[in-house]
Design an enzyme around this catalytic site. Structure first.
Site, PDB file in Angstrom:
ATOM      1  N   ASP A 101       0.210  -0.913  -1.080  1.00 51.36           N
ATOM      2  CA  ASP A 101      -1.027  -0.122  -1.229  1.00 51.36           C
ATOM      3  C   ASP A 101      -0.907   1.152  -0.382  1.00 51.36           C
ATOM      4  O   ASP A 101      -1.676   1.355   0.556  1.00 51.36           O
ATOM      5  CB  ASP A 101      -2.262  -0.952  -0.812  1.00 51.36           C
ATOM      6  CG  ASP A 101      -2.217  -1.441   0.626  1.00 51.36           C
ATOM      7  OD1 ASP A 101      -1.121  -1.470   1.224  1.00 51.36           O
ATOM      8  OD2 ASP A 101      -3.287  -1.783   1.176  1.00 51.36           O
ATOM      9  N   ASP A 146       2.980   1.692   4.482  1.00 52.50           N
ATOM     10  CA  ASP A 146       3.631   1.280   3.227  1.00 52.50           C
ATOM     11  C   ASP A 146       4.625   2.364   2.798  1.00 52.50           C
ATOM     12  O   ASP A 146       5.738   2.067   2.351  1.00 52.50           O
ATOM     13  CB  ASP A 146       2.616   1.141   2.084  1.00 52.50           C
ATOM     14  CG  ASP A 146       1.505   0.160   2.378  1.00 52.50           C
ATOM     15  OD1 ASP A 146       1.561  -0.973   1.919  1.00 52.50           O
ATOM     16  OD2 ASP A 146       0.555   0.558   3.092  1.00 52.50           O
ATOM     17  N   ASN A 152      -5.751  -0.492   0.836  1.00 54.68           N
ATOM     18  CA  ASN A 152      -6.165   0.597   1.737  1.00 54.68           C
ATOM     19  C   ASN A 152      -7.188   1.503   1.069  1.00 54.68           C
ATOM     20  O   ASN A 152      -8.170   1.907   1.675  1.00 54.68           O
ATOM     21  CB  ASN A 152      -4.958   1.412   2.175  1.00 54.68           C
ATOM     22  CG  ASN A 152      -4.108   0.642   3.174  1.00 54.68           C
ATOM     23  OD1 ASN A 152      -4.636  -0.118   3.983  1.00 54.68           O
ATOM     24  ND2 ASN A 152      -2.809   0.825   3.114  1.00 54.68           N
ATOM     25  N   THR A 164       3.088  -5.716   1.014  1.00 49.81           N
ATOM     26  CA  THR A 164       2.574  -5.061   2.228  1.00 49.81           C
ATOM     27  C   THR A 164       1.119  -4.624   2.037  1.00 49.81           C
ATOM     28  O   THR A 164       0.637  -3.724   2.717  1.00 49.81           O
ATOM     29  CB  THR A 164       3.459  -3.853   2.624  1.00 49.81           C
ATOM     30  OG1 THR A 164       3.517  -2.941   1.524  1.00 49.81           O
ATOM     31  CG2 THR A 164       4.858  -4.290   3.014  1.00 49.81           C
ATOM     32  N   PHE A 167      -6.322  -7.169   8.029  1.00 52.85           N
ATOM     33  CA  PHE A 167      -6.839  -6.522   6.810  1.00 52.85           C
ATOM     34  C   PHE A 167      -6.276  -7.107   5.500  1.00 52.85           C
ATOM     35  O   PHE A 167      -7.040  -7.463   4.600  1.00 52.85           O
ATOM     36  CB  PHE A 167      -6.555  -5.010   6.879  1.00 52.85           C
ATOM     37  CG  PHE A 167      -7.011  -4.253   5.657  1.00 52.85           C
ATOM     38  CD1 PHE A 167      -8.342  -3.963   5.452  1.00 52.85           C
ATOM     39  CD2 PHE A 167      -6.086  -3.834   4.703  1.00 52.85           C
ATOM     40  CE1 PHE A 167      -8.763  -3.265   4.317  1.00 52.85           C
ATOM     41  CE2 PHE A 167      -6.495  -3.136   3.569  1.00 52.85           C
ATOM     42  CZ  PHE A 167      -7.833  -2.850   3.371  1.00 52.85           C
ATOM     43  N   ASN A 168      -4.953  -7.176   5.356  1.00 48.47           N
ATOM     44  CA  ASN A 168      -4.377  -7.588   4.060  1.00 48.47           C
ATOM     45  C   ASN A 168      -4.827  -8.988   3.646  1.00 48.47           C
ATOM     46  O   ASN A 168      -5.055  -9.253   2.464  1.00 48.47           O
ATOM     47  CB  ASN A 168      -2.842  -7.569   4.105  1.00 48.47           C
ATOM     48  CG  ASN A 168      -2.288  -6.158   4.158  1.00 48.47           C
ATOM     49  OD1 ASN A 168      -2.981  -5.201   3.821  1.00 48.47           O
ATOM     50  ND2 ASN A 168      -1.042  -6.023   4.592  1.00 48.47           N
ATOM     51  N   HIS A 198       3.171  -1.256  10.776  1.00 53.80           N
ATOM     52  CA  HIS A 198       3.154  -2.647  10.307  1.00 53.80           C
ATOM     53  C   HIS A 198       4.151  -2.920   9.184  1.00 53.80           C
ATOM     54  O   HIS A 198       5.021  -3.768   9.286  1.00 53.80           O
ATOM     55  CB  HIS A 198       1.767  -2.997   9.735  1.00 53.80           C
ATOM     56  CG  HIS A 198       0.606  -2.707  10.612  1.00 53.80           C
ATOM     57  ND1 HIS A 198       0.219  -3.533  11.627  1.00 53.80           N
ATOM     58  CD2 HIS A 198      -0.288  -1.678  10.604  1.00 53.80           C
ATOM     59  CE1 HIS A 198      -0.860  -3.053  12.213  1.00 53.80           C
ATOM     60  NE2 HIS A 198      -1.194  -1.926  11.617  1.00 53.80           N
ATOM     61  N   ASP A 199       3.943  -2.215   8.060  1.00 52.16           N
ATOM     62  CA  ASP A 199       4.613  -2.612   6.818  1.00 52.16           C
ATOM     63  C   ASP A 199       6.125  -2.422   6.861  1.00 52.16           C
ATOM     64  O   ASP A 199       6.876  -3.163   6.202  1.00 52.16           O
ATOM     65  CB  ASP A 199       4.024  -1.812   5.633  1.00 52.16           C
ATOM     66  CG  ASP A 199       2.563  -2.164   5.411  1.00 52.16           C
ATOM     67  OD1 ASP A 199       2.127  -3.238   5.872  1.00 52.16           O
ATOM     68  OD2 ASP A 199       1.860  -1.357   4.770  1.00 52.16           O
TER      69      ASP A 199
HETATM   70  C1  BDR Z   1      -2.165  -3.590   7.104  1.00 49.26           C
HETATM   71  O1  BDR Z   1      -3.357  -3.007   6.606  1.00 49.26           O
HETATM   72  C2  BDR Z   1      -3.112  -1.736   6.063  1.00 49.26           C
HETATM   73  O2  BDR Z   1      -4.050  -0.821   6.509  1.00 49.26           O
HETATM   74  C3  BDR Z   1      -1.689  -1.354   6.449  1.00 49.26           C
HETATM   75  O3  BDR Z   1      -1.075  -0.617   5.413  1.00 49.26           O
HETATM   76  C4  BDR Z   1      -1.027  -2.688   6.675  1.00 49.26           C
HETATM   77  O4  BDR Z   1      -0.455  -3.192   5.473  1.00 49.26           O
HETATM   78  C5  BDR Z   1      -2.302  -3.765   8.609  1.00 49.26           C
HETATM   79  O5  BDR Z   1      -3.360  -4.607   8.902  1.00 49.26           O
HETATM   80 CA    CA Z   2      -0.223  -1.812   3.508  1.00 50.98          CA
END
Ligand code: BDR
Ligand code: CA
Length: 313
Positions: free
Chosen positions: A12, A17, A42, A128, A168-169, A242-243
Site C-alpha cells: 500500500d 513500501d 495507508n 507490507t 496499523f496493518n 518498517h516495510d
Molecule cells: C505499517 O503501516 C504503514 O503505515 C506502513 O507502510 C507500514 O506498512 C507500519 O505500521
Molecule cells: Ca505499508
C-alpha cells in the site's frame, strides 16, 4: 546478483513500501518480482496503485505486472493513515503526475491465485499492507495454501502504533490477518519490535543523501517527509523503515534474529482489536506458527540499503 527468489510484493505504498520495492528491484537483490499487488491501507487502493506504478516508472521497473486489489477490509470499515503518509499516500518527493502505464485488468486477488497455482511452490508472498488480498486469495482458492512457499510480512508486534495494542496493518483488517496466521503457511513476521530498530535518523538520511543518483535522491525525499511525520506524531528520531525489513531479510537473513513462536490475532477485544498475541515464553503451549523477528543489526541494514541505492548508479 542472480534473481532466484520469486516474490509477490503486496503493498500500500506508502513511503516504506516504496523503499521496499526499490530495495527488492536493486542490483544487490536476489529477488525476482513476479508481481506487485496493491491493497487499501495507508490511503485508498486507487491511490496506492498509482503510487506503485509511479515508483515502477522512477526505477524503470516496466516488466513487472501491477494489479489493484481490495478496496476495503473483509469485515470492518476502511481506515487510512493520511497523517503519516500524506494525502497522496506518498507525499514529499516530486512524482510523475500520471504513471506511464495502467494496472492490469486482473484483480490482485486473482493474480496472486494464478501466479501461485502456476508456480513450482516457490513463490514467497511479501505483504507490507493490510492482509486483505492474501486472506481473500486463500478463501477464494484454498488450493494455493499448500503451494505458497512462505509469507514474509510486515505487521503486528508486542505493542501497537494504531492503538496501544495494535499495529496499523493488522488493525486495519484483523479478520484477514487471522485467516492468514491460521492458514498453516510458514510465516515470518516483521513487526514493530524489529522495525522500530530501523529508524532513519538525520545522520542516516544525511549519509544516504551523498549517493549521487535520482533514485537515491527520491528515497532521501521520501525519508525526509516520513521522518518528519514520525518526529511530530510519535516523537521519534526519524521514520522507521518498517516495510523494507521484509525485503532486507530475504536478501540477507543474517541482518535479523527470529524466534519460532505461536501468534494469535485478536479480533474481539474492546481495547485489543488487531493485536498480535506473540507467545515468546511458550505459555499457550500452542504449536509455533510464526518466525517472529525481534532483533536487527542496524549497521548491516543501512549498509544494505546504501549498497542498493548505489547500485542504481
Ligand atoms: C505499517 O503501516 C504503514 O503505515 C506502513 O507502510 C507500514 O506498512 C507500519 O505500521
Ligand atoms: Ca505499508
Amino acid at each position: 546478483m542472480e534473481k532466484n527468489t520469486k516474490v509477490i510484493l503486496d503493498c500500500d505504498p506508502g513511503h516504506d513500501d516504496a523503499i521496499a520495492i526499490i530495495l527488492a528491484a536493486s542490483k544487490v537483490s536476489n529477488l525476482k518480482i513476479e508481481a506487485i499487488t496493491t491493497v487499501a491501507g495507508n490511503v485508498e487502493v486507487e491511490k496506492n496503485t498509482l503510487n506503485a506504478l509511479k515508483v515502477c516508472d522512477i526505477i524503470g521497473l516496466d516488466d513487472v505486472p501491477v494489479a489493484q486489489g481490495s478496496e476495503r477490509p473483509l469485515v470492518k470499515e476502511p481506515e487510512i493513515a493520511e497523517e503519516i503518509h500524506g494525502e497522496t499516500g506518498l507525499d514529499g518527493p516530486l512524482l510523475p503526475k500520471v504513471p506511464s502505464r495502467k494496472a492490469m485488468e486482473t484483480h490482485a486477488v486473482d493474480l496472486i491465485i494464478e501466479k501461485v497455482l502456476e508456480s513450482d511452490n516457490d513463490i514467497t508472498l511479501v505483504p507490507t499492507g493490510p492482509l486483505t488480498n492474501i486472506a481473500m486469495a486463500m478463501i477464494k482458492e484454498p488450493k494455493i495454501i499448500p503451494k505458497i512457499k512462505e509469507i514474509v510480512l510486515m505487521g503486528g508486534g508486542t505493542f501497537g502504533n494504531w492503538s496501544p495494542a495494535a499495529e496499523f496493518n493488522i488493525y486495519v483488517d484483523a479478520e484477514a490477518a487471522k485467516v492468514v496466521f491460521e492458514s498453516g503457511v510458514p510465516i515470518k513476521m516483521f513487526g514493530l519490535d524489529v522495525t522500530h530498530q530501523a529508524i532513519a535518523t538525520d545522520d542516516i538520511v544525511n549519509d544516504l543523501s551523498k549517493i549521487d543518483n535520482p533514485i537515491a535522491e527520491f528515497v532521501v525525499e521520501l525519508l525526509k517527509f516520513f521522518s518528519q511525520t514520525y518526529k511530530e506524531f510519535f516523537g521519534f528520531e526519524g521514520g522507521p523503515i518498517h516495510d523494507a525489513c521484509t525485503v532486507a531479510y530475504l536478501i540477507d537473513p543474517t541482518i535479523f534474529e527470529l524466534q519460532h513462536v505461536h501468534v494469535d490475532v485478536e479480533t474481539k477485544g474492546e481495547f485489543t482489536y488487531g493485536m498480535t498475541s506473540v507467545d515468546t515464553l511458550g505459555v499457550t503451549k500452542k504449536e509455533p506458527n510464526t518466525h517472529f523477528a525481534y532483533k536487527l543489526d542496524s549497521e548491516k541494514f543501512w549498509n544494505l540499503l546504501t549498497r542498493a541505492l548505489e547500485s542504481y548508479n
